[in-house]
Structure formats: structure tokens, C-alpha cells
Enzyme design. Structure first.
Site, PDB file in Angstrom:
ATOM      1  N   LEU A 230      88.538  40.677 101.821  1.00  0.00           N
ATOM      2  CA  LEU A 230      87.890  41.248 100.627  1.00  0.00           C
ATOM      3  C   LEU A 230      87.116  40.139  99.938  1.00  0.00           C
ATOM      4  O   LEU A 230      87.596  39.010  99.865  1.00  0.00           O
ATOM      5  CB  LEU A 230      88.976  41.819  99.719  1.00  0.00           C
ATOM      6  CG  LEU A 230      88.711  42.143  98.249  1.00  0.00           C
ATOM      7  CD1 LEU A 230      89.712  43.208  97.761  1.00  0.00           C
ATOM      8  CD2 LEU A 230      88.820  40.923  97.337  1.00  0.00           C
ATOM      9  N   ASN A 231      85.892  40.449  99.443  1.00  0.00           N
ATOM     10  CA  ASN A 231      85.277  39.523  98.477  1.00  0.00           C
ATOM     11  C   ASN A 231      84.782  40.283  97.263  1.00  0.00           C
ATOM     12  O   ASN A 231      85.615  40.969  96.644  1.00  0.00           O
ATOM     13  CB  ASN A 231      84.324  38.509  99.121  1.00  0.00           C
ATOM     14  CG  ASN A 231      83.173  39.036  99.920  1.00  0.00           C
ATOM     15  OD1 ASN A 231      83.357  39.734 100.900  1.00  0.00           O
ATOM     16  ND2 ASN A 231      81.974  38.684  99.545  1.00  0.00           N
ATOM     17  N   ASP A 232      83.543  40.187  96.871  1.00  0.00           N
ATOM     18  CA  ASP A 232      83.114  40.629  95.536  1.00  0.00           C
ATOM     19  C   ASP A 232      83.534  42.056  95.152  1.00  0.00           C
ATOM     20  O   ASP A 232      83.455  42.971  95.981  1.00  0.00           O
ATOM     21  CB  ASP A 232      81.584  40.650  95.439  1.00  0.00           C
ATOM     22  CG  ASP A 232      80.927  39.423  96.007  1.00  0.00           C
ATOM     23  OD1 ASP A 232      81.623  38.454  96.334  1.00  0.00           O
ATOM     24  OD2 ASP A 232      79.687  39.450  96.123  1.00  0.00           O
TER      25      ASP A 232
ATOM     26  N   TYR B 244      75.946  44.728 101.595  1.00  0.00           N
ATOM     27  CA  TYR B 244      76.275  43.660 100.650  1.00  0.00           C
ATOM     28  C   TYR B 244      76.455  44.198  99.233  1.00  0.00           C
ATOM     29  O   TYR B 244      76.308  45.392  98.971  1.00  0.00           O
ATOM     30  CB  TYR B 244      75.188  42.576 100.709  1.00  0.00           C
ATOM     31  CG  TYR B 244      75.451  41.532 101.779  1.00  0.00           C
ATOM     32  CD1 TYR B 244      76.422  41.733 102.766  1.00  0.00           C
ATOM     33  CD2 TYR B 244      74.734  40.337 101.812  1.00  0.00           C
ATOM     34  CE1 TYR B 244      76.664  40.764 103.737  1.00  0.00           C
ATOM     35  CE2 TYR B 244      74.972  39.368 102.776  1.00  0.00           C
ATOM     36  CZ  TYR B 244      75.943  39.583 103.742  1.00  0.00           C
ATOM     37  OH  TYR B 244      76.181  38.620 104.684  1.00  0.00           O
ATOM     38  N   SER B 245      76.714  43.286  98.309  1.00  0.00           N
ATOM     39  CA  SER B 245      77.140  43.665  96.957  1.00  0.00           C
ATOM     40  C   SER B 245      76.117  44.473  96.181  1.00  0.00           C
ATOM     41  O   SER B 245      74.912  44.410  96.447  1.00  0.00           O
ATOM     42  CB  SER B 245      77.487  42.411  96.160  1.00  0.00           C
ATOM     43  OG  SER B 245      78.702  41.907  96.644  1.00  0.00           O
TER      44      SER B 245
ATOM     45  N   ARG C  72      69.419  39.654  96.606  1.00  0.00           N
ATOM     46  CA  ARG C  72      70.538  40.598  96.776  1.00  0.00           C
ATOM     47  C   ARG C  72      71.301  40.875  95.484  1.00  0.00           C
ATOM     48  O   ARG C  72      71.062  40.292  94.463  1.00  0.00           O
ATOM     49  CB  ARG C  72      71.508  40.074  97.838  1.00  0.00           C
ATOM     50  CG  ARG C  72      72.063  38.686  97.588  1.00  0.00           C
ATOM     51  CD  ARG C  72      73.042  38.315  98.738  1.00  0.00           C
ATOM     52  NE  ARG C  72      73.466  36.926  98.645  1.00  0.00           N
ATOM     53  CZ  ARG C  72      72.853  35.915  99.265  1.00  0.00           C
ATOM     54  NH1 ARG C  72      71.780  36.118 100.013  1.00  0.00           N
ATOM     55  NH2 ARG C  72      73.312  34.680  99.136  1.00  0.00           N
ATOM     56  N   ASP C  73      72.236  41.800  95.617  1.00  0.00           N
ATOM     57  CA  ASP C  73      73.235  42.122  94.587  1.00  0.00           C
ATOM     58  C   ASP C  73      72.638  42.842  93.376  1.00  0.00           C
ATOM     59  O   ASP C  73      72.757  42.376  92.232  1.00  0.00           O
ATOM     60  CB  ASP C  73      73.982  40.841  94.130  1.00  0.00           C
ATOM     61  CG  ASP C  73      74.491  40.010  95.289  1.00  0.00           C
ATOM     62  OD1 ASP C  73      74.721  40.583  96.363  1.00  0.00           O
ATOM     63  OD2 ASP C  73      74.662  38.776  95.130  1.00  0.00           O
TER      64      ASP C  73
ATOM     65  N   GLU D 157      73.609  34.252  92.813  1.00  0.00           N
ATOM     66  CA  GLU D 157      74.197  35.485  93.333  1.00  0.00           C
ATOM     67  C   GLU D 157      74.742  36.339  92.177  1.00  0.00           C
ATOM     68  O   GLU D 157      75.036  35.837  91.096  1.00  0.00           O
ATOM     69  CB  GLU D 157      75.336  35.150  94.308  1.00  0.00           C
ATOM     70  CG  GLU D 157      74.850  34.388  95.542  1.00  0.00           C
ATOM     71  CD  GLU D 157      75.905  34.253  96.625  1.00  0.00           C
ATOM     72  OE1 GLU D 157      75.625  34.647  97.766  1.00  0.00           O
ATOM     73  OE2 GLU D 157      77.013  33.756  96.336  1.00  0.00           O
TER      74      GLU D 157
HETATM   75  C1  FRU Z   1      78.838  36.645  96.815  1.00  0.00           C
HETATM   76  C2  FRU Z   1      78.080  37.218  98.003  1.00  0.00           C
HETATM   77  C3  FRU Z   1      76.949  38.132  97.556  1.00  0.00           C
HETATM   78  C4  FRU Z   1      76.741  39.013  98.762  1.00  0.00           C
HETATM   79  C5  FRU Z   1      78.151  39.198  99.242  1.00  0.00           C
HETATM   80  C6  FRU Z   1      78.289  39.304 100.739  1.00  0.00           C
HETATM   81  O1  FRU Z   1      80.136  36.279  97.136  1.00  0.00           O
HETATM   82  O2  FRU Z   1      77.609  36.176  98.834  1.00  0.00           O
HETATM   83  O3  FRU Z   1      75.781  37.435  97.150  1.00  0.00           O
HETATM   84  O4  FRU Z   1      76.130  40.215  98.437  1.00  0.00           O
HETATM   85  O5  FRU Z   1      78.890  38.081  98.788  1.00  0.00           O
HETATM   86  O6  FRU Z   1      79.605  39.601 101.097  1.00  0.00           O
END
Ligand code: FRU
Length: 466
Positions: A29-31, A90-91, A149-150, A205
Site C-alpha cells: 500500500l502507498n498513498d 496512480y494517485s 500526476r496526482d 508529488e
Molecule cells: C507518491 C507517488 C505518487 C504516485 C504514486 C504511485 O508516493 O509517487 O506521485 O502517483 O505514488 O504509486
């Protein structure tokens, strides 16, 4: 679907499992993504590699809750299965409009020769659980590399929609760009979100904009900041600028430094949303690590990695942000806390590995020290108002520390403790430290030395249970 990572007693790392934080059922898991309260339900999506504990194949994991403490796990909401998101969903963020839920995200694509391409995409839902992908919304902006992104989207008071995106300019400096829309489908490029050039790293980011009555706050996660004294010690960090949104949508920052949002070791890529009660609530990722440190996290042996922070209510007070666990988390407190009012009773055996410790001082203590499970140390030095948190790095086995100056002196601390994750809130959330820790020895010892008169402070320890 199967919920949080229910580990069997044979598991090697059961002792590090987390009970009240959002964790992946398996994989990485990340963001936090797409945070919203939609049709009465809190939705939390998250960056998720379902298959492995490495940064690949990102989909959007999905959990929901009615109360921000009990979470139901669902199938992934968005999978990397289209040409425009084949190397990662992605996020991004969520808004609700005319009863529908709109998810904005970045499609990550490795083009010819591995060159990165990014597409800002939309998916729409009528129930919050099944999503229809609508594909990319606009062409890639000129003057920016593939690192865009994001998307974070919000609506202003007159009904205009705004989107900010983390970006890298062709001169390899970090930036955030702004788009405007009236219908969430057609978007107009408006240029840099902050007109004045800020030299803060090579890529920003996860931008986010928090709107309070007196101020607006721009939170982002720049990559490539140089360490400055005790600041910016992590691989990447998240921080904020205070200022005002202008009538053309850009952000005019105050003449104040970029301030780290969290002083610990891992907190990164937070996202906020406003719930129906008007609270600004944020979750962060706990969190970002140097790749070799991440590779050594013991829970990888059991096939899962990382967690989100607890939900935090964010407020703007006296020129800065404060973060505190949302009030709902108090429901986890079990009755009859241990109240420590005996000077001699300062070594405690923790009843379980989920606890909350509260200390309130009437006057700033002379010195204060907390040793948690023989692994993590927290120390306050009255002489210079420094608060220092140290832990043993699980890869190098060396001690490492982070510190911050508590300008107005220490008044209270609130510690949320789990078996391998700690969130520390100082002075009602003026400063926060988030950190993972992995101790091999099964210690439950908590040693508190406050070096002051007992009538000057109250200490309570609650056991927490979901
Ligand atoms: C931040 C990030 C975002 C990207 C996502 C990819 O941790 O690098 O910029 O969208 O994680 O998993």
C-alpha cells in the site's frame, strides 16, 4: 472480500500486525487516494500492488466506513487494464457532483524505450463501488516532462472546478500546475499554481489545497530537497505553505518558509477531504522509505507492506496547521485507563500493543523522557525546547533520530501506539511524529521519567481495541 491481513499465529511477523490502521490485505500500500464522504459513507482508496510488496502494478484499493474506525474491505476499484493506465493507476482524488462520484487519477504508462507517459483520467460511479472509466481528459501540458500526476480536484464558492497536479518542468524543477473546468469533463490549462518561482526540488508529488476561513494552505510532497540542519532528513518529505487563493485560481504564498507537516521518519503523500460536518480530515502514507530500508521491512515475509496514518482532523491555528486524531478514535479507548500519579510507578507493563498515552503538564516540564518497548525513545530538553525521537533502524541496526524545536515549550503529548507504528501528537497536534519501528524482542515496557513534580502533570494510559 477478505479484510485486513489476518495473520495466522504461525506467521513470522504477526507481532508487527496493525489493528486500527488501514493496511493492505496483502501486497503493498502507498498513498491514500480518492478520500470522500459519499452518500453517508467514508471512502478511502489507496495505491495498491495486490500481488507483491514492490512498487509495481498499482491499482486503487478500496475500504469504506461509517465511523472512520471500522473499515470494510472491497475489491480493487480501479485496475491498470487500459492502454492509458497499463503501468499503474496512480494517485488522485474524488469529488461528488449531481449524485455521482468522480474519481480523477493518473494513468502511468511506460512508452517506447521505457519513457514515462502520464494521462490524467476520470472514472465515474453512481454507487461508490462500481466505476466506469472515461479515459484521459486532456493532452499533456507543454513544457513539462512525463512526470505530471496526482490530480486533486475541488469546487470553489461560485461553482468553478479546479484541479492541481504535481509536475516537473522541462528544466527539471518541481512545480504544480492548475486547470479549470465548469463541468468536470472539459479542462483548461492555467499554468503554474504558484506564480512566483520556488526552488524546492526536482518534482512535486501529491499537491493538496486546504481552505480555511482566514487562510488557504498548499500541501505538497517535493522530491529532491537538500537536508537543512535538522529539517528534511527523510528520503522525501511533505510540507506546506500558507497563503491565499487568488481570483484566477493561483496560490499567493505568504512570505514564510515551507514547513514540514510531520517530523518523523516516514509520513508522506497525505490527502485531505471535508466531511459533511465541515471537518478537514487527512490521511497520510506511513510511509516513504529509502528503497533498501523498505526492502528490509520484516512484514514483507508475510506478504504485506505499509499502512495509512490514522485519520487526522486538520485545523489552522495561529499561522500554522494542527493535526489531531479524529474524535471517533476515542471510541477505541477501553474503560478504566491506568492513571499514573505515583512518582515511583514509572515503569509500566503495557497491557496490549494497542495503546494511547496522554500526558498533560500544567507547566512545561524540566525534562521528559519516554522509552517505548526498549526500542523507541522520546526526549524533551527544556533548556533548548528540543523534542527528539530516536529508533533503531531495522536494516542498519543503528540508532537514528529526528527532532524539532517546540517554540512555546511542551504542554501535552498524545501517543497512539501500535505494535510497529507510532503517531505522536505534541501540544494538541502543533507538531507530529509518525514512525514505524520493528523490535525483535517482545518487550512491553514503557518507562516514563518526567523529572518534575507529580502534581504538575497527569498521565493516563488507555488500552485501545477495535
Ligand atoms: C507518491 C507517488 C505518487 C504516485 C504514486 C504511485 O508516493 O509517487 O506521485 O502517483 O505514488 O504509486
Amino acid at each position: 472480500m477478505k479484510g485486513r491481513n489476518d495473520l495466522s499465529s504461525k506467521s513470522e511477523t504477526e507481532k508487527y500486525s496493525l489493528k486500527y490502521h488501514i493496511v493492505p490485505p496483502k501486497g503493498l500500500l502507498n498513498d491514500p487516494n480518492g478520500l470522500i464522504q459519499y452518500k453517508g459513507i467514508y471512502h478511502v482508496f489507496f495505491q495498491w500492488n495486490q500481488h507483491d510488496t514492490v512498487h509495481k502494478n498499482k491499482s486503487w484499493g478500496h475500504v469504506t466506513s461509517k465511523d472512520l474506525i471500522h473499515w470494510d474491505y472491497h475489491e480493487a476499484a480501479l485496475m491498470p487494464d487500459e492502454w492509458y493506465d497499463k503501468d499503474g493507476v496512480y494517485s488522485g482524488s474524488a469529488v461528488s457532483f449531481e449524485d455521482k462520484l468522480y474519481l480523477f487519477y493518473t494513468g502511468n504508462v511506460r512508452g517506447a524505450e521505457g519513457k514515462r507517459e502520464s494521462y490524467q483520467c476520470l472514472a465515474v460511479s453512481e454507487d461508490g463501488f462500481t466505476f466506469e472509466k472515461k479515459g484521459p481528459l486532456f493532452n499533456h501540458p507543454r513544457g513539462y516532462t512525463g512526470h505530471v500526476r496526482d490530480p486533486k480536484v475541488w469546487q470553489d464558492g461560485v461553482g468553478t472546478w479546479w484541479m492541481v497536479l504535481g509536475a516537473q518542468k522541462e528544466d527539471l524543477s518541481g512545480d504544480t500546475i492548475l486547470y479549470q473546468s465548469t463541468n468536470l469533463l472539459d479542462w483548461e490549462f492555467k499554468g503554474s499554481f504558484v506564480e512566483e518561482k520556488l526552488s524546492l526540488g526536482y518534482m512535486w508529488e501529491c499537491p493538496d489545497v486546504l481552505r480555511f476561513t482566514e487562510k488557504d494552505v498548499f500541501i505538497f510532497s517535493p522530491q529532491g530537497l537538500e537536508t537543512k540542519g535538522k529539517e528534511f532528513q527523510n528520503i522525501y518529505q511533505t510540507g506546506y505553505l500558507t497563503g491565499k487563493l487568488t481570483s484566477n485560481g493561483t496560490f499567493a504564498p505568504d512570505k514564510k518558509a515551507f514547513k514540514e507537516l510531520d517530523r518523523g521518519f516516514e509520513f508522506y503523500a497525505p490527502q485531505s477531504f471535508t466531511d459533511v460536518s465541515g471537518r478537514v480530515i487527512s490521511f497520510g502514507w506511513a510511509g516513504v522509505m529509502y528503497p533498501e530500508v523498505e526492502a528490509a521491512v520484516p512484514t514483507r515475509k508475510d506478504g504485506w507492506l505499509h499502512a495509512l496514518s490514522v485519520p487526522r482532523e486538520v485545523t489552522y491555528v495561529d499561522g500554522a496547521l494542527k493535526q489531531q486524531p479524529v474524535i471517533e478514535l476515542e471510541q477505541l479507548r477501553q474503560p478504566n485507563p491506568t492513571v499514573i500519579n505515583d512518582a515511583a510507578q514509572q515503569t509500566i507493563e503495557l497491557p496490549s500493543l494497542q495503546n494511547e498515552l496522554l500526558i498533560d503538564w500544567e507547566n512545561t516540564p524540566k525534562d521528559f523522557c519516554l522509552h517505548i518497548r526498549k526500542g523507541v525513545t522520546m526526549q524533551y530538553h527544556h533548556g533548548n525546547n528540543r523534542f527528539v525521537v530516536s529508533r533503531t533502524n531495522w536494516l542498519t541496526k543503528e540508532r537514528e533520530e529526528r527532532e524539532v524545536k517546540i517554540e512555546k515549550g511542551l504542554k501535552n503529548i498524545r501517543l497512539l501506539l501500535e505494535s510497529s507504528l507510532i503517531e505522536l501528537f505534541i501540544n494538541d497536534g502543533e507538531e507530529v511524529f509518525t514512525l514505524r519501528y520493528f523490535i525483535e524482542e517482545e518487550s512491553r515496557q514503557l518507562v516514563i521519567s518526567t523529572g518534575d513534580e507529580i502534581e504538575n502533570r497527569t498521565i493516563s494510559l488507555y488500552e485501545l481495541s477495535v
